[in-house]
Motif scaffolding. Structure first.
Motif, PDB file in Angstrom:
ATOM      1  N   GLU A 194       0.714  -0.843   0.021  1.00  0.00           N
ATOM      2  CA  GLU A 194      -0.323   0.381   0.016  1.00  0.00           C
ATOM      3  C   GLU A 194       0.568   1.457   0.177  1.00  0.00           C
ATOM      4  O   GLU A 194       0.832   1.585   0.810  1.00  0.00           O
ATOM      5  CB  GLU A 194      -0.901   0.426   0.506  1.00  0.00           C
ATOM      6  N   PRO A 195       1.560   1.040  -1.190  1.00  0.00           N
ATOM      7  CA  PRO A 195       2.628   2.535  -0.936  1.00  0.00           C
ATOM      8  C   PRO A 195       1.853   3.968  -0.943  1.00  0.00           C
ATOM      9  O   PRO A 195       2.483   4.972  -0.495  1.00  0.00           O
ATOM     10  CB  PRO A 195       3.431   2.102  -1.967  1.00  0.00           C
ATOM     11  N   THR A 196       0.824   3.879  -1.631  1.00  0.00           N
ATOM     12  CA  THR A 196      -0.003   5.493  -1.753  1.00  0.00           C
ATOM     13  C   THR A 196      -0.814   5.093  -0.879  1.00  0.00           C
ATOM     14  O   THR A 196      -1.862   6.367  -0.517  1.00  0.00           O
ATOM     15  CB  THR A 196      -0.669   5.524  -2.834  1.00  0.00           C
ATOM     16  N   GLY A 197      -1.195   4.624   0.478  1.00  0.00           N
ATOM     17  CA  GLY A 197      -2.352   4.415   1.156  1.00  0.00           C
ATOM     18  C   GLY A 197      -2.697   6.085   1.854  1.00  0.00           C
ATOM     19  O   GLY A 197      -3.083   6.012   2.830  1.00  0.00           O
ATOM     20  N   ASP A 198      -1.392   6.466   2.371  1.00  0.00           N
ATOM     21  CA  ASP A 198      -1.171   7.421   2.923  1.00  0.00           C
ATOM     22  C   ASP A 198      -1.105   9.090   2.457  1.00  0.00           C
ATOM     23  O   ASP A 198      -0.646  10.134   2.684  1.00  0.00           O
ATOM     24  CB  ASP A 198       0.126   7.507   4.184  1.00  0.00           C
ATOM     25  N   LEU A 199      -1.253   8.726   1.038  1.00  0.00           N
ATOM     26  CA  LEU A 199      -0.798   9.734   0.097  1.00  0.00           C
ATOM     27  C   LEU A 199      -2.328  10.582  -0.032  1.00  0.00           C
ATOM     28  O   LEU A 199      -3.448   9.405  -0.470  1.00  0.00           O
ATOM     29  CB  LEU A 199      -0.148   9.500  -0.670  1.00  0.00           C
ATOM     30  N   ASP A 200      -3.017  11.448  -0.713  1.00  0.00           N
ATOM     31  CA  ASP A 200      -3.488  12.439  -1.528  1.00  0.00           C
ATOM     32  C   ASP A 200      -4.158  11.771  -3.027  1.00  0.00           C
ATOM     33  O   ASP A 200      -2.460  11.242  -3.561  1.00  0.00           O
ATOM     34  CB  ASP A 200      -4.140  13.886  -1.731  1.00  0.00           C
ATOM     35  N   ARG A 201      -5.253  12.297  -3.669  1.00  0.00           N
ATOM     36  CA  ARG A 201      -4.625  11.096  -5.323  1.00  0.00           C
ATOM     37  C   ARG A 201      -3.393  11.597  -6.386  1.00  0.00           C
ATOM     38  O   ARG A 201      -3.175  10.495  -7.289  1.00  0.00           O
ATOM     39  CB  ARG A 201      -5.832  11.870  -5.588  1.00  0.00           C
ATOM     40  N   ASP A 202      -4.052  12.717  -6.413  1.00  0.00           N
ATOM     41  CA  ASP A 202      -2.856  13.245  -7.294  1.00  0.00           C
ATOM     42  C   ASP A 202      -1.035  12.802  -6.987  1.00  0.00           C
ATOM     43  O   ASP A 202      -0.264  12.726  -7.713  1.00  0.00           O
ATOM     44  CB  ASP A 202      -2.701  15.164  -6.922  1.00  0.00           C
ATOM     45  N   THR A 203      -0.937  13.349  -5.458  1.00  0.00           N
ATOM     46  CA  THR A 203       0.284  12.752  -5.363  1.00  0.00           C
ATOM     47  C   THR A 203       0.796  10.708  -5.325  1.00  0.00           C
ATOM     48  O   THR A 203       1.595  10.332  -5.564  1.00  0.00           O
ATOM     49  CB  THR A 203       0.271  12.846  -3.108  1.00  0.00           C
ATOM     50  N   ALA A 204      -0.463  10.374  -5.528  1.00  0.00           N
ATOM     51  CA  ALA A 204      -0.266   8.971  -5.112  1.00  0.00           C
ATOM     52  C   ALA A 204      -0.282   8.463  -6.675  1.00  0.00           C
ATOM     53  O   ALA A 204       0.889   8.062  -6.888  1.00  0.00           O
ATOM     54  CB  ALA A 204      -1.870   8.603  -5.177  1.00  0.00           C
ATOM     55  N   ASP A 205      -0.602   9.341  -7.577  1.00  0.00           N
ATOM     56  CA  ASP A 205      -0.187   9.224  -8.840  1.00  0.00           C
ATOM     57  C   ASP A 205       0.974   9.654  -9.422  1.00  0.00           C
ATOM     58  O   ASP A 205       1.332   8.156 -10.318  1.00  0.00           O
ATOM     59  CB  ASP A 205      -1.448  10.108  -9.568  1.00  0.00           C
ATOM     60  N   GLU A 206       1.268  10.314  -8.338  1.00  0.00           N
ATOM     61  CA  GLU A 206       2.987  10.291  -9.365  1.00  0.00           C
ATOM     62  C   GLU A 206       4.133   9.432  -8.674  1.00  0.00           C
ATOM     63  O   GLU A 206       4.666   8.916  -9.323  1.00  0.00           O
ATOM     64  CB  GLU A 206       3.596  11.585  -8.376  1.00  0.00           C
ATOM     65  N   ILE A 207       3.490   9.024  -7.704  1.00  0.00           N
ATOM     66  CA  ILE A 207       4.152   7.588  -6.143  1.00  0.00           C
ATOM     67  C   ILE A 207       4.048   6.345  -7.965  1.00  0.00           C
ATOM     68  O   ILE A 207       4.404   5.144  -8.483  1.00  0.00           O
ATOM     69  CB  ILE A 207       3.462   7.131  -5.522  1.00  0.00           C
ATOM     70  N   LEU A 208       2.494   6.460  -8.555  1.00  0.00           N
ATOM     71  CA  LEU A 208       2.772   5.206  -9.348  1.00  0.00           C
ATOM     72  C   LEU A 208       3.797   5.245 -10.450  1.00  0.00           C
ATOM     73  O   LEU A 208       3.476   3.987 -10.965  1.00  0.00           O
ATOM     74  CB  LEU A 208       1.170   5.114  -9.213  1.00  0.00           C
ATOM     75  N   GLU A 209       3.505   6.509 -10.715  1.00  0.00           N
ATOM     76  CA  GLU A 209       4.119   6.639 -12.084  1.00  0.00           C
ATOM     77  C   GLU A 209       5.861   6.764 -11.487  1.00  0.00           C
ATOM     78  O   GLU A 209       6.365   5.799 -12.667  1.00  0.00           O
ATOM     79  CB  GLU A 209       4.001   8.256 -12.384  1.00  0.00           C
ATOM     80  N   LEU A 210       5.860   6.607 -11.094  1.00  0.00           N
ATOM     81  CA  LEU A 210       7.318   6.576 -10.179  1.00  0.00           C
ATOM     82  C   LEU A 210       7.719   4.850 -10.352  1.00  0.00           C
ATOM     83  O   LEU A 210       9.031   4.757 -11.257  1.00  0.00           O
ATOM     84  CB  LEU A 210       7.672   6.589  -9.555  1.00  0.00           C
ATOM     85  N   LEU A 211       6.684   4.146  -9.850  1.00  0.00           N
ATOM     86  CA  LEU A 211       7.079   2.782  -9.396  1.00  0.00           C
ATOM     87  C   LEU A 211       6.593   2.316 -11.494  1.00  0.00           C
ATOM     88  O   LEU A 211       7.222   1.275 -11.406  1.00  0.00           O
ATOM     89  CB  LEU A 211       5.802   2.383  -9.139  1.00  0.00           C
ATOM     90  N   GLY A 212       5.848   3.132 -11.698  1.00  0.00           N
ATOM     91  CA  GLY A 212       6.163   2.679 -13.022  1.00  0.00           C
ATOM     92  C   GLY A 212       7.071   2.625 -13.974  1.00  0.00           C
ATOM     93  O   GLY A 212       7.434   2.377 -14.632  1.00  0.00           O
TER      94      GLY A 212
END
Ligand SMILES: Nc1ncnc2c1ncn2[C@@H]1O[C@H](COP(=O)(O)OP(=O)(O)O)[C@@H](O)[C@H]1O
Ligand SMILES: [Mg+2]
Lengths: 233, 383
Positions: A174-192
């Motif tokens: 749950e790497p984005t479990g503690d983040l807002d939508r936009d920040t979560a998307d950035e993190i997911l893009e980084l993982l991608g």
């Protein structure tokens, strides 16, 4: 190697029970899974379904009750605690919901922590850290402490720490479990990005269907076994 | 060395708490160094007193005076190699705080009984020629900036002069000692002059110091001396120089025991305090320590890390405290030189103190370190 070179993670008949007093909880029950190199796998499922348990087993943080775990052709389910520790250091990068950075140390120093265990010189360590800081987009924040960084930036530091020793497998709980939508998307893009451009195989647990969209495929954990999205539907 | 950053990361996490703990460790070792130096100073007095010397004083009190005629009689006893007498002169040099022992001496006898005291022959000759001559310990002369030829006035208290007024002495030289760590802080004048000029008690002295011949049992000689004067009007009590010094020290309370008690209490407190600091610190850092383990740090590595942290804390505190105590003892040593001569923070003391500091760190870090070692990542991450 008698394994298919393409397969990075291979789980066979994996079971995990927790015993508390007289009560035994069967969390995973004869689970099979095979993950290819270069995959970006999303693991979904209701809370308490055993996602973290599975991830911890793959990452060598815990040992199964029965069954085998093979990573890059190596059995890890029967390694001792100290063998597992050094195996983790070279093969696995962890990203958790909470970043757990050492508050006193700068981003640079936090990222350097896994490298202290290697034989790299001070200068080589610096080069490695600077390279990953560049990848996660925090080159200009190297000397900031966690308290001076936003949640998203702290998670980037944690991701940099997970990949700095060049592990092939990245496990994210749950790497984005503690983040807002936009920040979560950035993190997911980084993982991608790490998955596409830096050869990282990623296994990510998430609650969030939008997060799962970043993955190359998704599996659901249900009653101790894995099912694909279609089967579930 | 590269792991120092991790020790720093642990200790600097709560700067105020670490600083307070460090301060208390510093104070403990400041006390340790200082108190042990004081105890040592008393023990040096006891140790340098050779067992081959006896002191014959009045049976009931050391302030009882004895006739000087005893000297020849004691000297005739078998096993007595040499003998001299001593009398506490008292008096005041300028200010009552200028305290140093003053002895009227028979110079030849004195130097025979105390061969560790060194006076050049020409100084001995000059001392004998000038009735009002005085010899000062080199350290004493330095302390007051005296030079040969200076006239030293001593205001009388116990021993007024028959003609009244202050005593006056001509400093004609200094003496040294071959004993290390024992400062020369005495002041000698001619006994003959003192005896003639004092207002009363001619022919009486404070006590006799007897040097026992080699191969003779000091206890036998002591018994024979006291037997000789039994049932006389001035009975004697003969003890070794060591016992004599000890009875002096005893009068000031059992210093060693008191100091040991104080130190024990201080260290008990320090163990609880630093132990609590470490335990609290580990409790707060459970997730961080778990992350280190996920990164590949072994259980043993985390154990070593926590122990190193507490040891660094106590070692640094110990080093600072011992350093400060050395400073304090040096300053205090000058001020107390006359009461407790030879007070220094010895190398052994400092080494012992540092060893105690390291041991303290190991002991205090052990339980929290075990806890950190046994910490299971999976449990720690579940919160
Ligand atoms: N260390 C443990 N001891 C006992 N039970 C545990 C332990 N870890 C997990 N469980 C149980 O196993 C089940 C799955 O937990 P977990 O893997 O954390 O689920 P998820 O991550 O999918 O929410 C839960 O019922 C949980 O209570
Ligand atoms: Mg979970």
């Amino acid at each position: 190697m008698n394994n298919n070179d393409k397969t990075l993670v291979k789980l066979d008949g994996l079971s995990k029970q927790y015993t508390r007093g007289k009560i035994t909880v069967e969390v995973l029950d004869g689970l099979h899974l095979s993950v290819d190199r270069g995959d970006f796998l999303a693991l979904m499922g209701p809370s308490g379904s055993g996602k973290s348990t599975l991830l911890n087993l793959i990452g060598g943080l815990d040992q199964p009750t029965s069954g085998s775990i093979e990573i890059a052709g190596q059995r890890v389910d029967n390694l001792s605690a100290s063998e597992l520790a050094s195996w983790r250091a070279t093969h696995i990068g962890f990203v958790f919901q909470f970043y757990n950075l050492l508050p006193v140390l700068t981003a640079h120093r936090n990222i350097e922590l896994p490298l202290l265990l290697t034989h790299l010189s001070r200068k080589q360590r610096k080069q490695h850290v600077e390279a990953v800081l560049e990848i996660v987009g925090l080159a200009d924040r190297a000397h900031h402490r966690p308290a001076e960084l936003s949640g998203g930036e702290q998670q980037r530091v944690a991701i940099a720490r997970a990949v700095v020793s060049d592990a092939t497998l990245l496990v994210c709980d749950e790497p984005t479990g503690d983040l807002d939508r936009d920040t979560a998307d950035e993190i997911l893009e980084l993982l991608g990005l790490l998955n596409r451009d830096h050869d990282k195989t990623v296994i990510m647990v998430t609650h969030d269907p939008k997060a799962a969209e970043h993955a190359s495929h998704t599996l659901h954990l249900d009653k101790g076994t894995l099912v694909t999205g279609e089967e579930l539907a | 060395m590269k792991y120092l950053i991790l020790l720093w990361a642990g200790l600097a996490r709560r700067k105020v708490r670490t600083t307070l703990t460090l301060l208390s460790v510093i104070v403990a070792f400041l006390l340790f160094g200082t108190l042990r130096s004081v105890v040592d100073a008393f023990n040096i007095g006891v140790e340098i007193a050779g067992a081959d010397r006896l002191i014959t004083s009045g049976k009931y009190s050391i302030i009882e005076l004895l006739p000087i005629s005893y000297l020849n009689r004691i000297e005739s006893i078998e096993g007595v190699e040499s003998i001299t007498h001593q009398t506490w002169f008292g008096g005041t040099y300028k200010d009552p705080t200028n305290f140093f022992p003053r002895w009227p001496v028979d110079i030849d006898r004195h130097l025979t009984v105390f061969p560790e005291l060194i006076v050049p022959p020409e100084v001995v000759q000059a001392f004998k020629r000038n009735r009002q001559a005085a010899i000062a310990g080199r350290d004493l002369a330095e302390q007051y900036g005296w030079k040969v030829g200076d006239r030293i006035p001593i205001i009388a208290d116990i021993w007024p002069q028959a003609r009244g007024g202050a005593w006056e002495f001509d400093l004609i030289g200094t003496f040294d000692t071959t004993l290390e760590g024992s400062p020369t802080l005495e002041f000698w004048m001619n006994y003959d002059y003192f005896d003639e000029a004092r207002a009363f008690a001619q022919g009486l002295v404070g006590w006799f110091t007897v040097k026992v011949a080699k191969g003779t049992e000091a206890q036998d000689v002591a018994r024979n001396i006291d037997a000789m004067f039994a049932n006389s009007s001035n009975e004697t009590k003969t003890s070794t120089e060591k016992q004599f010094t000890l009875s002096f020290a005893k009068q000031m309370g059992d210093i060693g025991l008191i100091m040991t008690g104080i130190l024990a209490a201080v260290f008990f407190t320090i163990v609880l305090l630093t132990g609590n600091t470490m335990a609290q610190s580990i409790r707060e850092r459970v997730p961080e320590l778990a992350v280190l383990k996920t990164l590949g740090y072994t259980n043993g590595g985390v154990l070593a890390l926590v122990i190193a942290e507490s040891t660094l804390l106590t070692a640094v505190g110990g080093a600072i405290g011992l350093g400060l105590s050395t400073l304090l003892v040096t300053t205090m040593g000058d001020a107390l030189a006359s009461f407790v001569p030879g007070i220094t923070n010895s190398v052994q003391n400092i080494a012992l103190g540092f060893a105690v500091a390291v041991l303290l760190g190991l002991v205090v870090g052990f339980v929290p370190a075990l806890r950190a070692m046994r910490l299971r990542i999976v449990d720690a991450m579940r919160g």
